[in-house]
Motif scaffolding. Structure first.
Motif, short mmCIF file in Angstrom:
data_model
loop_
_atom_site.label_atom_id
_atom_site.label_comp_id
_atom_site.label_asym_id
_atom_site.label_seq_id
_atom_site.Cartn_x
_atom_site.Cartn_y
_atom_site.Cartn_z
N ARG A 1 0.66 -0.91 0.07
CA ARG A 1 0.45 -0.02 -0.11
C ARG A 1 1.26 1.20 0.42
NH1 ARG A 1 -3.09 -1.91 3.13
NH2 ARG A 1 -2.21 -1.82 5.01
N SER B 1 2.69 1.23 -3.65
CA SER B 1 1.71 2.42 -4.87
C SER B 1 1.54 3.31 -4.86
CB SER B 1 0.78 0.93 -4.39
OG SER B 1 0.08 0.83 -4.01
N GLN C 1 -0.97 -1.57 -8.07
CA GLN C 1 -0.33 -2.09 -6.92
C GLN C 1 1.32 -2.46 -7.53
OE1 GLN C 1 -1.79 -5.33 -4.34
NE2 GLN C 1 -4.22 -4.28 -5.08
#
Length: 708
Positions: free
Chosen positions: A182, A185, A343
């Motif tokens: 997370r 990205s 991602q």
């Protein structure tokens, strides 16, 4: 055979005679033209300031042609793909794409480890950004995708925001990896936004502040960091990670402790692990992390673009096409922006893969598209075959691919021979990046290189120019032994532009090189003139007093008193004149002894009349050919130079100003009644010739007007 042998000497003799004739014509060649000051030059060339174009009007125009031009500008694939020569280029691009894909597969898995992410996300980062760059990029040969330096920078961010341990407790590996994905990205989206924004506002020139020594020192230090970071995978060591300044030293320290304690037992071998088949759905970035990532994102955006545009320009020059730096920013930004939504972590271009793509016959980004399709096939169907690949193998692949950047350590020798200032930039960049980590190291190196530029412009080379015999060329008399100063004229030149940081140095160097203590002469002149004014004031007061006494007297006694008072006044004047005897060194003369000369001089305020030494030159010429711009401090310094040297009876001229500088002088109201464009000449030779035709008398060194 004999005819050929006989014709050879005749041809050689004819060639020599022709060369000699050309040389004689060169020697006899000369050119005469009138002297050109700035006014004459503007009149002759019909100079006028260029009309200002309102660019925003062009941007706001809306038409079919403009819309098509914008589309082709920002989507270059529509320009070159319809003209793609299939027969000539397709086979080379196919072979090149397959070769790059074979390299990109293990590198993608390995560089994901550098970023602190599961290996499969390296495959994602080798597919999405590559295909996006195929559509928007302008370089035909660079290989966009995962890169070691970028991966290490991403890894430093992910490890700091999602560490392995928190509050002395081990975090679940799955939770940790999800958090790092997370962060990575979101970081990629933010990097893409920075790059796209900078590209749209035409900030591609930003990379010019990253000089070649800086980039090479930075990438070398990054390679060392990558090398050290992979040792734990090669030797199977499980070490706690560190980030921030001195993190490299803590890694090294832990390895030394492990070795010193004799920890030689066999560790479990880490493998890549599960690689899920298929693509992942797009995920919106976590905007709450933007505030924590903004600094790192900007640094990564600049570094990634610098590496990509540097390689892109090298290949473009080699193959004869043009790379648009602003469009490259947009293309790389869209690759990171869209890749971050799927991602991916931030990417740039790889040096090793780009060289392979070019050397194996790649001609366009079709090779990149083919390599991305091959990676897509692996993601969808063949990914599980690499499940049992040891991480030590990936670490070895990374280390082998670093050999090109590690060879840059030899830059120390080459920069030492070529330019020691560039060597200093390289060393500071290398040391700062090693000790302070990648982001702080880049910041320190950029600041240092800019400060070094300022320091080098503060200390340029100042020189007095002399005329090379039988030419109109003027060179530094300290470097050219045959260059001689023109009698009565000083020509001064600075190798750098004059601006607020070095304006004082320029003025000081000018006065020092001219060999005249200008400030001392001006101060002594002011003192003597002040004393003269005081004497005149006393004389007027005495005259008024005498007039009052004469008005109160009567008859003959009045004339007697007046005559007596006049005699007293004359005697007092003689005594007062003795007060003006000033002796500032051996050069100062007695002011009383110059009474006869003062009576002959048209102006009693000259240096000679005041008994002060005069400069041995009557004209000063400032060669301003090095000026690229002028600021307000430069304007004030030049005006002060005019005033100071005129106070010591030296006329000042300027020469060789470029048109933009002249426009800035006009805009700054530099020219006035005392300083006009007649004091500005097209060349140094014109200024010297004019100065010799309008000399001022110099004592004990009469100047004859020579023809140059």
């Amino acid at each position: 055979m004999g005819l050929a042998d006989a014709s050879g000497p005749r041809d050689t003799q004819a060639l020599l005679s022709a060369t000699q004739a050309v040389e004689l014509r060169r020697r006899d060649y000369h050119m005469e033209r009138p002297l050109l000051n700035q006014e004459h030059l503007e009149e002759l060339g019909r100079w006028g300031s260029a009309p200002r174009t309102r660019q925003w009007r062009t941007w706001l125009q809306c038409s079919h042609a403009r819309a098509r031009a914008l589309l082709l500008q920002h989507l270059p694939v529509l320009v070159w793909l319809p003209r793609y020569p299939v027969r000539d280029w397709l086979l080379g691009d196919l072979l090149s794409g397959m070769s790059v894909a074979i390299m990109q597969l293990p590198q993608g898995l390995a560089y994901a480890l550098l970023a602190g992410l599961p290996p499969v996300f390296g495959l994602y980062s080798s597919f999405y950004p590559v295909f996006i760059y195929f559509l928007f990029g302008t370089s035909r040969h660079i290989s966009v995708g995962t890169f070691a330096v970028m991966s290490v920078m991403v890894g430093s961010v992910t490890e700091s925001l999602a560490p392995q341990t928190l509050n002395d407790s081990t975090i679940n590996e799955t939770t940790r990896d999800a958090e790092r994905v997370r962060v990575a990205s979101t970081l990629s989206v933010l990097v893409g936004l920075f790059q796209v924004g900078l590209g749209l506002i035409h900030f591609g020139f930003l990379v010019t502040y990253l000089s070649e020594p800086l980039v090479r020192g930075y990438t070398t230090a990054a390679a060392v960091q990558v090398f050290v970071s992979q040792l734990k995978y090669v030797f199977g060591l499980h070490l706690s990670s560190h980030s921030g300044p001195l993190s490299l030293i803590y890694l090294i320290g832990a390895t030394g402790i492990s070795y010193g304690m004799g920890l030689k037992h066999i560790f479990g071998v880490d493998v890549v692990g599960n690689i899920s088949a298929g693509l992942v759905p797009p995920v919106a970035p976590n905007t709450q992390l933007f505030s924590k990532l903004v600094g790192s994102a900007f640094t990564i955006a600049v570094v990634g673009f610098a590496i990509a545009i540097s390689l892109g320009k090298i290949f473009a020059l080699r193959h004869g096409y043009r790379v648009d730096s602003n469009q490259e920013l947009v293309a790389l930004g869209l690759s990171n922006l869209i890749g971050g939504i799927f991602q991916c972590f931030p990417v740039s271009c790889s040096m090793s893969r780009s060289l392979v793509q070019e050397s194996t016959g790649g001609n366009s980004q079709v090779a990149g598209a083919i390599s991305s399709l091959f990676i897509l096939l692996i993601i969808v169907k063949l990914g599980e075959l690499f499940r049992d690949l040891p991480k030590a193998v990936l670490a070895a692949i990374i280390i082998v691919n670093l050999k090109g950047m590690l060879r840059q350590l030899s830059d120390v020798c080459s920069f030492w021979k070529a330019n020691q200032a560039d060597l200093l930039i390289w060393l500071v960049t290398f040391a700062a990046t090693i000790l302070l980590n990648l982001d702080l190291g880049l910041m320190v190196s950029v600041v240092f290189s800019l400060l070094l530029v300022v320091v080098r412009t503060q200390m340029p080379h100042y020189s007095i120019l002399g005329q090379v015999p039988d030419t109109d060329i003027y060179r530094d008399v300290a470097e050219y032994s045959e260059a001689k100063e023109v009698p009565g004229v000083k020509v001064f030149r600075s190798s750098a532009t004059v601006y607020f940081a070095n304006a004082d140095f320029y003025s000081d160097a000018l006065k020092q090189r001219c060999g005249v203590d200008v400030d001392f002469l001006i101060s002594q002149k002011k003192k003597l003139l002040k004393k003269r004014e005081q004497l005149k004031l006393k004389q007027l007061q005495k005259e008024k007093k005498l007039q009052k006494q004469a008005a109160s007297s009567k008859g003959a006694s009045v004339s007697i008193n007046v005559n007596t008072s006049l005699e007293d006044m004359r005697s007092n004047n003689v005594e007062d004149c003795k007060v003006m005897q000033v002796s500032p060194g051996d050069k100062m003369e007695d002011a009383t002894a110059n009474g006869q000369e003062d009576s002959k001089a048209p102006d009693g305020s000259t240096l000679k009349a005041l008994g002060l030494p005069q400069p041995d030159f009557h004209s000063l010429i400032l060669d301003l050919g090095a000026l690229s711009f002028v600021d307000t401090v430069c304007l004030k310094s030049l005006k002060n130079i005019f005033h100071d040297f005129r106070d010591i009876e030296v006329e000042v001229y300027m020469a060789a100003c470029h048109s933009p500088v002249v426009s800035q002088l006009e805009a700054g109201h530099f020219f006035d009644a005392s300083i006009t464009k007649k004091h500005l000449f097209a060349s140094v030779h014109d200024a010297v010739t004019f100065a010799l035709q309008h000399p001022r008398p110099v004592p004990d060194s009469p100047v004859s007007v020579t023809r140059l």
